[in-house]
Design a protein around this motif. Structure first.
Motif, PDB file in Angstrom:
ATOM      1  N   ALA A  46       0.822  -1.215   0.000  1.00 13.02           N
ATOM      2  CA  ALA A  46       0.000   0.000   0.000  1.00 13.02           C
ATOM      3  C   ALA A  46       0.852   1.259   0.000  1.00 13.02           C
ATOM      4  O   ALA A  46       1.996   1.255   0.446  1.00 13.02           O
ATOM      5  CB  ALA A  46      -0.902   0.011   1.225  1.00 13.02           C
ATOM      6  N   ASN A  47       0.254   2.321  -0.525  1.00 11.51           N
ATOM      7  CA  ASN A  47       0.872   3.629  -0.422  1.00 11.51           C
ATOM      8  C   ASN A  47       2.250   3.696  -1.083  1.00 11.51           C
ATOM      9  O   ASN A  47       3.218   4.156  -0.500  1.00 11.51           O
ATOM     10  CB  ASN A  47       0.969   3.989   1.063  1.00 11.51           C
ATOM     11  N   ASN A  48       2.314   3.164  -2.287  1.00 12.72           N
ATOM     12  CA  ASN A  48       3.525   3.289  -3.094  1.00 12.72           C
ATOM     13  C   ASN A  48       3.144   3.912  -4.431  1.00 12.72           C
ATOM     14  O   ASN A  48       2.080   4.524  -4.536  1.00 12.72           O
ATOM     15  CB  ASN A  48       4.165   1.909  -3.280  1.00 12.72           C
ATOM     16  N   PHE A  49       3.979   3.760  -5.411  1.00 12.28           N
ATOM     17  CA  PHE A  49       3.705   4.409  -6.690  1.00 12.28           C
ATOM     18  C   PHE A  49       3.620   3.406  -7.833  1.00 12.28           C
ATOM     19  O   PHE A  49       4.070   3.684  -8.935  1.00 12.28           O
ATOM     20  CB  PHE A  49       4.791   5.462  -6.985  1.00 12.28           C
TER      21      PHE A  49
ATOM     22  N   LEU B  70      -7.138  16.631   6.909  1.00 11.88           N
ATOM     23  CA  LEU B  70      -6.357  17.521   6.063  1.00 11.88           C
ATOM     24  C   LEU B  70      -4.951  16.960   5.911  1.00 11.88           C
ATOM     25  O   LEU B  70      -4.417  16.838   4.817  1.00 11.88           O
ATOM     26  CB  LEU B  70      -6.307  18.900   6.703  1.00 11.88           C
ATOM     27  N   MET B  71      -4.382  16.571   7.031  1.00 10.80           N
ATOM     28  CA  MET B  71      -3.036  16.016   7.004  1.00 10.80           C
ATOM     29  C   MET B  71      -3.018  14.737   6.176  1.00 10.80           C
ATOM     30  O   MET B  71      -2.115  14.504   5.396  1.00 10.80           O
ATOM     31  CB  MET B  71      -2.565  15.684   8.425  1.00 10.80           C
ATOM     32  N   ALA B  72      -4.050  13.914   6.385  1.00 11.75           N
ATOM     33  CA  ALA B  72      -4.086  12.638   5.677  1.00 11.75           C
ATOM     34  C   ALA B  72      -4.159  12.879   4.172  1.00 11.75           C
ATOM     35  O   ALA B  72      -3.618  12.113   3.395  1.00 11.75           O
ATOM     36  CB  ALA B  72      -5.289  11.825   6.145  1.00 11.75           C
TER      37      ALA B  72
ATOM     38  N   MET C 163      -2.693  15.172   2.603  1.00 17.55           N
ATOM     39  CA  MET C 163      -1.490  15.812   2.084  1.00 17.55           C
ATOM     40  C   MET C 163      -0.381  14.794   1.923  1.00 17.55           C
ATOM     41  O   MET C 163       0.472  14.673   2.784  1.00 17.55           O
ATOM     42  CB  MET C 163      -1.021  16.909   3.043  1.00 17.55           C
ATOM     43  N   ASP C 164      -0.439  14.024   0.853  1.00 17.02           N
ATOM     44  CA  ASP C 164       0.641  13.068   0.675  1.00 17.02           C
ATOM     45  C   ASP C 164       1.323  13.378  -0.650  1.00 17.02           C
ATOM     46  O   ASP C 164       0.986  14.344  -1.331  1.00 17.02           O
ATOM     47  CB  ASP C 164       0.114  11.641   0.729  1.00 17.02           C
ATOM     48  N   GLU C 165       2.262  12.527  -1.001  1.00 17.42           N
ATOM     49  CA  GLU C 165       3.053  12.812  -2.196  1.00 17.42           C
ATOM     50  C   GLU C 165       2.171  12.906  -3.427  1.00 17.42           C
ATOM     51  O   GLU C 165       2.470  13.602  -4.379  1.00 17.42           O
ATOM     52  CB  GLU C 165       4.111  11.747  -2.378  1.00 17.42           C
ATOM     53  N   LYS C 166       1.061  12.158  -3.404  1.00 16.29           N
ATOM     54  CA  LYS C 166       0.247  12.141  -4.611  1.00 16.29           C
ATOM     55  C   LYS C 166      -0.534  13.422  -4.795  1.00 16.29           C
ATOM     56  O   LYS C 166      -0.925  13.769  -5.894  1.00 16.29           O
ATOM     57  CB  LYS C 166      -0.703  10.967  -4.566  1.00 16.29           C
ATOM     58  N   SER C 167      -0.824  14.076  -3.686  1.00 16.57           N
ATOM     59  CA  SER C 167      -1.594  15.306  -3.824  1.00 16.57           C
ATOM     60  C   SER C 167      -0.677  16.512  -3.982  1.00 16.57           C
ATOM     61  O   SER C 167      -1.138  17.620  -4.134  1.00 16.57           O
ATOM     62  CB  SER C 167      -2.530  15.483  -2.625  1.00 16.57           C
ATOM     63  N   ALA C 168       0.633  16.274  -3.930  1.00 17.68           N
ATOM     64  CA  ALA C 168       1.551  17.396  -4.074  1.00 17.68           C
ATOM     65  C   ALA C 168       1.604  17.823  -5.544  1.00 17.68           C
ATOM     66  O   ALA C 168       1.549  17.001  -6.439  1.00 17.68           O
ATOM     67  CB  ALA C 168       2.942  17.001  -3.601  1.00 17.68           C
ATOM     68  N   VAL C 169       1.698  19.120  -5.734  1.00 19.52           N
ATOM     69  CA  VAL C 169       1.739  19.627  -7.092  1.00 19.52           C
ATOM     70  C   VAL C 169       3.197  19.810  -7.473  1.00 19.52           C
ATOM     71  O   VAL C 169       3.961  20.402  -6.721  1.00 19.52           O
ATOM     72  CB  VAL C 169       1.052  20.996  -7.167  1.00 19.52           C
ATOM     73  N   ASN C 170       3.559  19.326  -8.648  1.00 22.22           N
ATOM     74  CA  ASN C 170       4.954  19.486  -9.052  1.00 22.22           C
ATOM     75  C   ASN C 170       5.285  20.947  -9.234  1.00 22.22           C
ATOM     76  O   ASN C 170       4.568  21.660  -9.912  1.00 22.22           O
ATOM     77  CB  ASN C 170       5.193  18.754 -10.364  1.00 22.22           C
ATOM     78  N   GLY C 171       6.360  21.344  -8.623  1.00 21.96           N
ATOM     79  CA  GLY C 171       6.813  22.716  -8.793  1.00 21.96           C
ATOM     80  C   GLY C 171       5.757  23.731  -8.423  1.00 21.96           C
ATOM     81  O   GLY C 171       5.758  24.830  -8.936  1.00 21.96           O
TER      82      GLY C 171
ATOM     83  N   ARG D 247      -8.827  17.041  -1.194  1.00 24.45           N
ATOM     84  CA  ARG D 247     -10.270  16.963  -1.412  1.00 24.45           C
ATOM     85  C   ARG D 247     -10.985  17.013  -0.074  1.00 24.45           C
ATOM     86  O   ARG D 247     -10.667  16.258   0.842  1.00 24.45           O
ATOM     87  CB  ARG D 247     -10.567  15.637  -2.096  1.00 24.45           C
ATOM     88  N   LEU D 248     -11.949  17.894   0.033  1.00 24.26           N
ATOM     89  CA  LEU D 248     -12.731  17.997   1.260  1.00 24.26           C
ATOM     90  C   LEU D 248     -13.805  16.915   1.248  1.00 24.26           C
ATOM     91  O   LEU D 248     -14.149  16.409   0.197  1.00 24.26           O
ATOM     92  CB  LEU D 248     -13.415  19.366   1.338  1.00 24.26           C
ATOM     93  N   PRO D 249     -14.337  16.589   2.416  1.00 30.47           N
ATOM     94  CA  PRO D 249     -15.413  15.589   2.447  1.00 30.47           C
ATOM     95  C   PRO D 249     -16.577  15.998   1.543  1.00 30.47           C
ATOM     96  O   PRO D 249     -17.277  15.168   1.002  1.00 30.47           O
ATOM     97  CB  PRO D 249     -15.848  15.583   3.906  1.00 30.47           C
TER      98      PRO D 249
END
Ligand code: NAG
Ligand code: NAG
Ligand code: NAG
Ligand code: NAG
Ligand code: NAG
Ligand code: NAG
Ligand code: NAG
Ligand code: NAG
Ligand code: NAG
Ligand code: NAG
Length: 870
Positions: free
Chosen positions: A103-106, A590-592, A594-602, A613-615
């Motif tokens: 889980a939680n890989n790429f 919110l913290m949950a 914020m992972d690498e996948k939701s990070a925007v490149n640059g 994404r909010l509930p």
């Protein structure tokens, strides 16, 4: 004798050494399998560096590997290792490998059918980038008890063949793109051991709820929220005696929930059917065994009354029935449940009174009962609830005096008693130091505005309009950082404090004929003498109406404050959050998110940006900044409030922030089209000229607003194309402005300094002069305008040349016809004249001498005149 001892010792040694050699060869063999498996993986972060044959080979000690007591590998837990690449079936040579967690890989792969060669009991692929469909051959995973495919990009039908995994206890397919109709699927018939079934957040499923699910007697959790289910809730659900969690919210379900629905659901703790199209009466049985903690029926078409017996629900914590057609007495007993924390019942037809026994609901924090028919008085018991932070009962029929303690809760932050028939004087407020919003509008209050309002440190929204208040407006109210102040339609008199007329807050004073002050219809008597003509007065009056009108807009935009008390803790550090909009998300979620996948490149400048994404399904952008600790929380909050009050269509809205020891999260509205920078950096930057000009004008207006119109005046200090976000209509919105207020000057300088890439936006004088100026922002704007005119990157105008766009343009322009050569050739020649006009503005903005650069307000005007040349 001696010989026999010798022989037995010899034999012992012999057996021990054979044993050792056999087990060490078994270990080597397992190590070999793992190394082969590893060789197919892409381990960017070196998470598996302990998997190596150079050290003493003992794979049971390698990271993520679990063996049983005879050193046989039984489980690999490789979650969150940043792995990608291939998942090789070679791992199936581990014959006792029962549990595999990736889980939680790429992993960016189709469903790994090859793993069916293993004897897996659990396979966890959650939070990867798995795509494609689940093939019918999934039935080959005969020994699986747990399959977690949640949070991937799997699409297509959910295959019936999943039904042949008879031992399955946990099936999680949530947050994917499954589609189709599962209502007549055979798969559930055989899954008699199922305990957890999660099909949530699959918006493309279009199906009724399969009736057979009601026969899976071991089920404890049904998670079907937001997945396009329609039709009735099957009667068969009554038989789910072990069910603890039933979440059907956000679908399109119809019909009712039978009167005795809950009778069989003895273990139900969580029941959520909100946001469907359900009707009929309140489901009485759901409180059996008194275990229910959360009940949510909101936003449906339910009618009828809520039985008084519901008060037996002693464990109830959250009760949400808002936006329905419920009527009758709101059960008295509900108000005093020992664990109740949240009551939401707004927009119904409830009557009855709020009993004084509300004081027994010691956990109560949040009540919304607006737009009902409650009568009676505001009970004294309310003031005894020390955790109450939001109490809103507007548009009811409450009457009588307010009890003096009505705002005694130390955490009270939103109080709305507007549009009732309350009367008497407004009590002095001394205890609710966290009050942000107070609305008493539309009642019959008399007497004066209490002086103590001026001592409420965070009061931001104050609406006392439509009462019968007299006396003058307390001068000390000027000290508050109010965003809205409405006292219209009272009988107030006397001089209005100047700051309430001129700047923020948006003040609403009309309907008080006896108020006076500069610019009001009545100027106070001693001021009159100073005036020599009526004309200036008229002008100020017009200006004030303009200010008031923009205030109305400010409110219309939905300026709404929600202040969250700072009780929550997460991880080790304690943190605090302030949301200026009702975001309805916990810090934890919110913290949950914020992972690498939701990070925007640059994404932005310093600090990463995450799309969360909010509930509610909406998205927000979260910028994470380092907390240098140079500002206290209090100071920071006041700085951020300065930024929050900015309301301009070309400036991104700041929705809230979270603060803790090492970082500060700024929460912004989310923009669809990313940034102008992102577009320019795409190889095929293609925007047509009219859109480019629209972007330039909007961005210039935003910057001019910061420089000139907003109080206090602000500098952007980090203006560049990547910080111009675009909405779906290409309306530009500036972001990352005035971050120096938040990080402190020293940290800001060092961060800007470390950003070599965007140095070409920086005005030449910035190196010598420490003080930031408007002219530096204007220079940066000029660079962006050059990017728009030339269609070239700011830092590298030509691929094989290291010139930045300013130098490149200056060189070209000195040659014959140079000016025309720098224009973006992708744009039709018919726009040439207007583009040359824009080029001229850009050159003036990027002038080396700061005093030669035009003001932003002039830039706006010049650009607009290009626009009208059609
Ligand atoms: C260790 O692995 C390397 C490369 O994977 C291989 O060339 C070498 O032979 C291995 N050594 C042993 C002792 O297995
Ligand atoms: C370890 O697993 C192997 C293979 O399944 C089995 O033969 C062995 O008995 C297990 N050992 C223990 C102590 O469970
Ligand atoms: C995964 O990568 C991120 C950055 O890309 C890093 O912060 C995190 O620590 C990495 N996780 C592991 C286990 O290496
Ligand atoms: C799968 O792994 C993730 C990450 O470790 C975990 O949060 C999740 O609960 C696991 N799924 C199941 C069904 O246990
Ligand atoms: C799903 O299948 C059932 C049974 O075949 C059928 O009655 C129903 O209309 C289908 N629903 C949709 C949305 O196609
Ligand atoms: C719900 O069903 C109605 C009628 O069948 C349909 O018009 C509507 O679009 C559906 N809504 C959603 C969110 O699927
Ligand atoms: C008040 O509640 C009723 C009943 O739900 C609803 O029909 C009405 O629209 C609500 N009024 C407002 C202003 O929200
Ligand atoms: C208070 O209630 C009124 C009427 O329901 C509503 O219009 C107003 O927006 C509310 N004010 C706040 C600050 O919530
Ligand atoms: C101020 O109060 C008056 C009277 O209640 C109302 O008409 C007006 O809409 C209010 N303005 C705002 C922005 O709330
Ligand atoms: C306000 O008070 C005056 C004097 O007490 C009274 O005559 C008037 O009816 C009141 N107006 C309202 C709207 O309550």
């Amino acid at each position: 004798m001696a010989t026999s001892i010798f022989i037995s010792i010899y034999l012992t040694i012999l057996t021990v050494s054979t044993l050792m050699s056999s087990s060490s060869s078994a270990l080597e063999e397992q190590a070999g399998v793992l190394l082969t498996f590893k060789s197919s993986l892409d381990d960017q972060m070196g998470s598996l560096s302990t998997w190596s044959n150079t050290t003493l080979v003992h794979p049971c000690k390698w990271v993520g590997v679990t063996c049983n007591t005879s050193s046989v590998i039984t489980s690999l837990s490789l979650q969150s290792f940043n792995l990608s690449g291939e998942i090789s079936p070679s791992v199936c040579k581990l014959q006792a490998l029962f549990h595999l967690n990736l889980a939680n890989n790429f992993f960016n792969l189709p469903f790994p059918l090859q793993l069916s060669k293993c004897t897996l009991q659990s396979l966890n692929l959650s939070s990867n980038l798995i795509w494609g469909t689940i093939p019918d051959e999934v039935s080959l995973f005969g020994s699986l008890k747990m399959l977690d495919l949640s949070r991937n990009h799997v699409e297509g039908r959910i295959p019936d063949t999943l039904g042949s995994l008879k031992g399955l206890q946990v099936l999680n397919l949530g947050s994917n793109f499954f589609s189709g109709n599962v209502s007549s699927s055979n798969m559930f018939r055989n899954l008699g051991d199922l305990v957890v079934l999660d099909l949530s957040d699959n918006p493309f499923l279009l199906s009724e709820i399969p009736i057979e699910i009601g026969k899976l007697e071991k089920l404890e959790q049904i998670l079907f929220q937001r997945s396009g289910f329609h039709g009735l809730i099957p009667e068969s659900f009554k038989g789910l005696h072990g069910l603890e969690i039933l979440d059907l919210s956000g679908n399109n379900l119809t019909g009712g929930i039978g009167l005795a629905f809950g009778l069989g659901l003895e273990n139900l703790r969580f029941f959520d059917v909100s946001s469907n199209r359900l009707s009929g009466s309140f489901p009485t049985g759901v409180c059996n065994k008194r275990g229910l903690t959360q009940l949510s029926l909101h936003t449906n078409f339910f009618t009828g009354s809520i039985p008084e017996s519901f008060k037996e629900c002693l464990n109830l914590e959250r009760f949400q029935v808002q936006n329905n057609g419920f009527l009758g007495n709101f059960p008295n007993g509900l108000w005093s449940l020992p664990r109740i924390r949240l009551i939401r019942a707004e927009n119904n037809w409830f009557d009855g009174e709020i009993p004084n026994s509300i004081s027994m609901a010691t956990s109560l924090e949040h009540v919304q009962m607006d737009n009902n028919s409650l009568a009676g008085r505001v009970p004294t018991g309310l003031g005894l609830l020390s955790g109450m932070y939001r109490f809103s009962v507007s548009s009811n029929r409450l009457y009588g005096d307010l009890p003096p303690n009505f705002c005694d809760s130390p955490v009270m932050s939103i109080l709305n008693l507007s549009h009732n028939s309350l009367s008497g004087k407004i009590p002095e407020l001394t205890k609710c130091r966290k009050l942000v919003s107070l609305s008493l509008a539309g009642n019959n209050f008399v007497g004066e505005i209490p002086n103590s309002f001026a001592k409420l440190p965070v009061l931001t929204y104050l609406d006392l309009s439509n009462n019968n208040l007299t006396g003058s407006i307390p001068q000390d109210l000027q000290n508050l950082k109010l965003a809205l102040f409405n006292v219209s339609f009272n009988r107030l008199s006397g001089k209005v404090p100047l700051s309430l007329i001129t700047g923020l807050p948006a003040s609403f004073l009309q309907g008080n004929p006896d108020l006076c002050g500069s610019g009001l219809p009545n100027s106070c008597s001693y001021e009159k003498s100073k005036r020599f003509s009526g004309r200036p007065a008229k002008l100020t009056w017009i200006l004030i109406w303009v200010a008031l009108a923009s205030g109305v807009m400010l409110v219309a935009v939905g300026f709404f404050l929600m202040y969250r008390s700072s009780k929550k803790k997460l991880h080790s550090g304690s943190w605090t959050s302030v949301f200026f909009y009702p975001l309805r998300i916990s810090e934890r979620d919110l913290m949950a998110g914020m992972d690498e996948k939701s990070a925007v490149n640059g994404g932005g400048t310093f600090g990463k940006v995450y799309i969360v994404r909010l509930p509610s399904g909406e998205f927000v952008a979260v910028k994470k900044l380092m907390n240098s600790g140079s500002l206290s929380f209090k100071a920071l909050k006041s700085e951020i409030k300065t930024l929050v009050k900015i309301r301009h269509r070309n400036i991104i809205k700041l929705l809230g922030f979270c603060y803790w020891e090492d970082s500060i999260l700024l929460i912004y509205e989310f923009m669809q089209n990313w940034s102008l920078g992102d577009m320019i950096y795409k190889l095929d930057f293609q925007l047509e000229w009219s859109i480019r000009l629209q972007i330039a004008i909007g961005a210039a207006q935003g910057l001019a607003y910061l420089h000139k119109d907003y109080v206090p005046r602000l500098l952007h200090r980090n203006f560049k194309s990547r910080n111009i976000l675009l909405d779906k209509n290409f309306e530009p919105k500036l972001t990352d402005f005035a971050l120096d207020l938040i990080t402190g000057e020293a940290v800001f300088q060092s961060m800007i300094g470390s950003e070599s890439v965007s140095c070409c936006y920086v005005a030449p004088e910035q190196g010598c002069s420490k003080k930031a100026t408007e002219e530096m922002d204007i220079y940066s704007f000029g660079v962006v305008l050059l990017e728009l005119v030339t269609g070239r990157h700011a830092e590298k105008a030509e691929i094989d040349d290291s010139l930045d766009v300013v130098k490149w343009v200056r060189r070209k322009i000195n040659t014959t016809n140079g000016a025309i050569q720098v224009l973006d050739p992708k744009i039709s020649i018919s726009f040439q004249e207007r583009m040359l006009g824009a080029l001229d503005i850009a050159l003036r903005c990027t002038s080396v001498l700061p005093e030669k650069r035009p003001k932003m307000i002039d830039v706006v005007r010049l650009l607009q005149s290009l626009d009208s040349k059609k």
